[in-house]
Design a protein around this motif. Structure first.
Motif, mmCIF file in Angstrom:
data_model
loop_
_atom_site.group_PDB
_atom_site.id
_atom_site.type_symbol
_atom_site.label_atom_id
_atom_site.label_comp_id
_atom_site.label_asym_id
_atom_site.label_seq_id
_atom_site.Cartn_x
_atom_site.Cartn_y
_atom_site.Cartn_z
ATOM 1 N N LEU A 101 0.837 -1.203 0.000
ATOM 2 C CA LEU A 101 0.000 0.000 0.000
ATOM 3 C C LEU A 101 0.871 1.252 0.000
ATOM 4 O O LEU A 101 0.647 2.184 -0.775
ATOM 5 C CB LEU A 101 -0.923 -0.002 1.218
ATOM 6 C CG LEU A 101 -1.828 1.227 1.348
ATOM 7 C CD1 LEU A 101 -2.911 1.212 0.269
ATOM 8 C CD2 LEU A 101 -2.459 1.289 2.735
ATOM 9 N N LEU A 102 1.889 1.276 0.868
ATOM 10 C CA LEU A 102 2.716 2.470 0.998
ATOM 11 C C LEU A 102 3.735 2.587 -0.128
ATOM 12 O O LEU A 102 4.036 3.689 -0.585
ATOM 13 C CB LEU A 102 3.451 2.455 2.340
ATOM 14 C CG LEU A 102 2.566 2.601 3.588
ATOM 15 C CD1 LEU A 102 3.409 2.557 4.844
ATOM 16 C CD2 LEU A 102 1.764 3.897 3.541
ATOM 17 N N ALA A 103 4.280 1.456 -0.579
ATOM 18 C CA ALA A 103 5.352 1.516 -1.565
ATOM 19 C C ALA A 103 4.843 1.771 -2.976
ATOM 20 O O ALA A 103 5.424 2.571 -3.710
ATOM 21 C CB ALA A 103 6.168 0.220 -1.533
ATOM 22 N N VAL A 104 3.774 1.099 -3.382
ATOM 23 C CA VAL A 104 3.299 1.237 -4.760
ATOM 24 C C VAL A 104 1.805 1.516 -4.865
ATOM 25 O O VAL A 104 1.240 1.508 -5.950
ATOM 26 C CB VAL A 104 3.639 -0.028 -5.581
ATOM 27 C CG1 VAL A 104 5.136 -0.202 -5.703
ATOM 28 C CG2 VAL A 104 3.013 -1.279 -4.971
ATOM 29 N N GLY A 105 1.154 1.719 -3.733
ATOM 30 C CA GLY A 105 -0.262 2.068 -3.778
ATOM 31 C C GLY A 105 -1.195 0.912 -4.042
ATOM 32 O O GLY A 105 -2.359 1.136 -4.386
ATOM 33 N N ASN A 106 -0.737 -0.308 -3.890
ATOM 34 C CA ASN A 106 -1.598 -1.466 -4.140
ATOM 35 C C ASN A 106 -2.346 -1.824 -2.861
ATOM 36 O O ASN A 106 -1.746 -2.232 -1.872
ATOM 37 C CB ASN A 106 -0.755 -2.660 -4.614
ATOM 38 C CG ASN A 106 -1.615 -3.764 -5.194
ATOM 39 O OD1 ASN A 106 -2.733 -3.990 -4.761
ATOM 40 N ND2 ASN A 106 -1.083 -4.468 -6.180
ATOM 41 N N GLY A 107 -3.656 -1.675 -2.880
ATOM 42 C CA GLY A 107 -4.474 -1.924 -1.695
ATOM 43 C C GLY A 107 -5.155 -3.274 -1.671
ATOM 44 O O GLY A 107 -6.060 -3.487 -0.858
ATOM 45 N N THR A 108 -4.719 -4.204 -2.536
ATOM 46 C CA THR A 108 -5.370 -5.518 -2.588
ATOM 47 C C THR A 108 -5.317 -6.222 -1.244
ATOM 48 O O THR A 108 -6.312 -6.769 -0.764
ATOM 49 C CB THR A 108 -4.704 -6.399 -3.661
ATOM 50 O OG1 THR A 108 -4.756 -5.729 -4.916
ATOM 51 C CG2 THR A 108 -5.403 -7.740 -3.774
ATOM 52 N N GLY A 109 -4.130 -6.242 -0.629
ATOM 53 C CA GLY A 109 -3.986 -6.902 0.664
ATOM 54 C C GLY A 109 -4.815 -6.237 1.742
ATOM 55 O O GLY A 109 -5.401 -6.911 2.590
ATOM 56 N N VAL A 429 14.025 -1.945 -1.185
ATOM 57 C CA VAL A 429 12.595 -2.131 -1.067
ATOM 58 C C VAL A 429 12.188 -3.351 -1.889
ATOM 59 O O VAL A 429 12.583 -3.468 -3.036
ATOM 60 C CB VAL A 429 11.829 -0.889 -1.556
ATOM 61 C CG1 VAL A 429 10.332 -1.106 -1.451
ATOM 62 C CG2 VAL A 429 12.255 0.323 -0.738
ATOM 63 N N PRO A 430 11.406 -4.277 -1.328
ATOM 64 C CA PRO A 430 10.966 -5.440 -2.105
ATOM 65 C C PRO A 430 10.275 -5.018 -3.390
ATOM 66 O O PRO A 430 9.578 -4.027 -3.445
ATOM 67 C CB PRO A 430 10.004 -6.157 -1.154
ATOM 68 C CG PRO A 430 10.443 -5.719 0.201
ATOM 69 C CD PRO A 430 10.925 -4.307 0.046
ATOM 70 N N LYS A 431 10.458 -5.803 -4.430
ATOM 71 C CA LYS A 431 9.864 -5.473 -5.726
ATOM 72 C C LYS A 431 8.336 -5.463 -5.647
ATOM 73 O O LYS A 431 7.752 -6.321 -4.989
ATOM 74 C CB LYS A 431 10.295 -6.493 -6.778
ATOM 75 C CG LYS A 431 11.769 -6.406 -7.145
ATOM 76 C CD LYS A 431 12.111 -7.449 -8.195
ATOM 77 C CE LYS A 431 13.581 -7.376 -8.572
ATOM 78 N NZ LYS A 431 13.926 -8.394 -9.572
ATOM 79 N N PRO A 432 7.705 -4.539 -6.334
ATOM 80 C CA PRO A 432 6.234 -4.543 -6.358
ATOM 81 C C PRO A 432 5.657 -5.827 -6.948
ATOM 82 O O PRO A 432 4.515 -6.146 -6.697
ATOM 83 C CB PRO A 432 5.911 -3.333 -7.243
ATOM 84 C CG PRO A 432 7.099 -2.446 -7.123
ATOM 85 C CD PRO A 432 8.277 -3.385 -7.009
ATOM 86 N N SER A 433 6.427 -6.551 -7.742
ATOM 87 C CA SER A 433 5.916 -7.799 -8.303
ATOM 88 C C SER A 433 5.897 -8.917 -7.302
ATOM 89 O O SER A 433 5.386 -9.996 -7.577
ATOM 90 C CB SER A 433 6.774 -8.209 -9.511
ATOM 91 O OG SER A 433 8.127 -8.327 -9.128
ATOM 92 N N ASP A 434 6.489 -8.719 -6.109
ATOM 93 C CA ASP A 434 6.374 -9.702 -5.052
ATOM 94 C C ASP A 434 4.928 -9.777 -4.602
ATOM 95 O O ASP A 434 4.106 -8.966 -4.948
ATOM 96 C CB ASP A 434 7.268 -9.336 -3.858
ATOM 97 C CG ASP A 434 8.741 -9.506 -4.176
ATOM 98 O OD1 ASP A 434 9.050 -10.112 -5.217
ATOM 99 O OD2 ASP A 434 9.567 -9.034 -3.377
ATOM 100 N N SER A 435 4.631 -10.745 -3.749
ATOM 101 C CA SER A 435 3.249 -10.972 -3.316
ATOM 102 C C SER A 435 2.638 -9.737 -2.675
ATOM 103 O O SER A 435 3.307 -8.967 -2.006
ATOM 104 C CB SER A 435 3.210 -12.118 -2.323
ATOM 105 O OG SER A 435 1.971 -12.189 -1.712
ATOM 106 N N VAL A 436 1.347 -9.536 -2.922
ATOM 107 C CA VAL A 436 0.637 -8.417 -2.317
ATOM 108 C C VAL A 436 -0.308 -8.909 -1.227
ATOM 109 O O VAL A 436 -1.117 -8.152 -0.723
ATOM 110 C CB VAL A 436 -0.156 -7.630 -3.374
ATOM 111 C CG1 VAL A 436 0.769 -7.015 -4.374
ATOM 112 C CG2 VAL A 436 -1.168 -8.520 -4.062
ATOM 113 N N CYS A 437 -0.266 -10.187 -0.894
ATOM 114 C CA CYS A 437 -1.241 -10.702 0.048
ATOM 115 C C CYS A 437 -0.756 -10.600 1.478
ATOM 116 O O CYS A 437 0.377 -10.284 1.736
ATOM 117 C CB CYS A 437 -1.560 -12.162 -0.253
ATOM 118 S SG CYS A 437 -0.149 -13.250 -0.180
#
Length: 437
Positions: A101-109, A429-437
């Motif tokens: 969420l903070l690193a790339v804005g992905n709120g799926t998790g 920083v871990p890659k955004p392609s790593d798991s988002v769960c």
């Protein structure tokens, strides 16, 4: 449609590898043409020896606990097995959800968290609101005082999650699935808990106000409605943030197909959230208290000190009535210890059945140092705050307690700081392609 966890087989969602350097945490991604994710490759062959050891160990321990301590402790152990099995297959995480969420804005998790919290809140309202309990236990909510200890503890825990690569629940199922690096984090977790209990007189009287439970003011129906409304708002905000930042697409993890996926493949996040909510609520129904994790680490550390001839039972923390009773009793009668052990064994069985159980070696100094530091910070932080991502965040919010929401705010701030602190250990920083769960 729900998203499928995207952790490569053999890794947990909480383990931050591989990494890429990013000194300023400036992860801005250009939108790309949308392409379908690749088809998931087939799962690896079953690891029969680890599977046999995990299953025999789980069944033997459950039988022993039943014969020595009764049906309730044995039931808690079995529920822990289910929690570990579910955590592994859904790769349900907290560390990675807030990081993404903070690193790339992905709120799926984070939206999966909302499903977990909303379902658990519903079940808690039914169980606690009606006073329904098993084994003669009266179920009660999780409510903690609000003050400096809560704020500081949650902030430290957030930093520790990003350094150690796992939260409390993630640490346990990662250890069970053979992630040797997380053993360092678990050791640090125990050390940090012991440090807290040794220094307890210094922090016991920090300023605070009494717990605030919504059900005390609006009843369990009103508490449930307010909690659900707040979670809906959280989902909407996360979606707005994600739409503005457009995270990169990710592929599918290796997984069995068809019905074999239940035992050998990756599960949708939503399925994991629903099962975790049911199993966690079953812990409340059986024991009278919500699912927790980190108080057991404190107990394990104190028991280890006793084994080497030290006397933590004389420390001020362990002379308190409730704590003294816990330390004097056997580990296999402690509620959180039972579910923790069950999680490790359940994750081990799940990983072996999926063909991913493997002891990983060759750890670098920076991963060891970061894991140890992160574990210590989480151990201290969880005890200061009176809980972790399970005992304070999940149980607190689901109980309609204000301290659960405040824990989340300060842990999220700690996550922001923790992502930047990774550079102190030579980690990116871990890659955004790593798991988002």
């Amino acid at each position: 449609m729900t998203t499928t966890p995207t952790t490569p087989v053999g890794k947990t969602d909480e383990v931050d590898r591989p990494v890429e350097s990013s000194p300023a945490l400036s992860l801005r991604w250009r939108p790309t043409l949308s392409v379908p994710p690749p088809r998931a490759p087939e799962a690896e062959p079953v690891r029969w020896w680890p599977l046999a050891v995990a299953l025999i160990g789980a069944l033997g321990l459950a039988a022993f606990v039943w014969s020595e301590h009764g049906a309730m402790p044995a039931t808690l152990l079995v529920l822990g097995l289910g929690l570990g099995f579910t955590l592994f297959h859904s790769r349900f995480g907290f560390t990675s959800a807030w990081r993404q969420l903070l690193a790339v804005g992905n709120g799926t998790g984070l939206r999966a968290h909302a499903v977990l919290l909303g379902t658990t809140a519903t079940l808690f309202a039914l169980v606690i609101g009606t006073g329904t309990g098993l084994f003669g236990n009266e179920p009660g909510p999780s409510a903690g005082p609000i003050g400096i200890a809560l704020f500081a503890g949650a902030f430290l825990f957030g930093i520790g999650m990003q350094l150690g690569g796992a939260c409390a629940s993630g640490t346990l199922f990662a250890v069970g699935s053979g992630q040797s690096a997380i053993l360092i984090t678990l050791f640090g977790f125990i050390v940090g808990s012991v440090i807290y209990s040794a220094a307890w007189p210094l922090v016991a009287d920090l300023p605070s106000v009494p717990p605030v439970l919504l059900s005390d003011h609006v009843g369990w129906g009103g508490s449930w409605a307010i909690t659900i409304a707040a979670l809906v708002a959280m989902v909407v905000i996360s979606r707005v943030v994600q739409n503005r930042r457009v995270p990169p697409p990710v592929g599918a993890p290796p997984s069995a197909q068809g019905w074999a996926r239940v035992l050998r493949g990756s599960w949708p996040l939503i399925a994991g959230a629903l099962l975790l909510a049911m199993l966690g609520s079953a812990v409340l129904l059986v024991s009278g208290g919500p699912w927790g994790i980190t108080s057991a680490f404190n107990l394990w550390g104190a028991k280890a000190l006793q084994l080497v001839g030290l006397q933590p039972e004389n420390w001020a923390f362990w002379t308190q009535p409730g704590q003294a009773e816990q330390l004097a009793g056997p580990v296999l009668q402690d509620k959180n210890s039972l579910t923790n052990i069950g999680i490790i064994l359940g994750a081990a069985a799940a990983a072996a059945a999926a063909g991913t159980w493997k002891v990983h070696t060759g750890l670098s100094w920076n991963l060891v140092a970061a894991g140890l530091a992160g574990g210590v910070l989480m151990g201290i932080g969880a005890r200061l705050a009176g809980g972790c991502n399970i005992g304070a965040y999940l149980a607190g919010i689901s109980s309609g307690s204000l301290h659960g929401w405040l824990w989340a705010v300060f842990a999220l701030a700690g996550t922001w700081a923790g992502l930047r602190a990774r550079s102190l250990f030579g980690l990116g920083v871990p890659k955004p392609s790593d798991s988002v769960c």
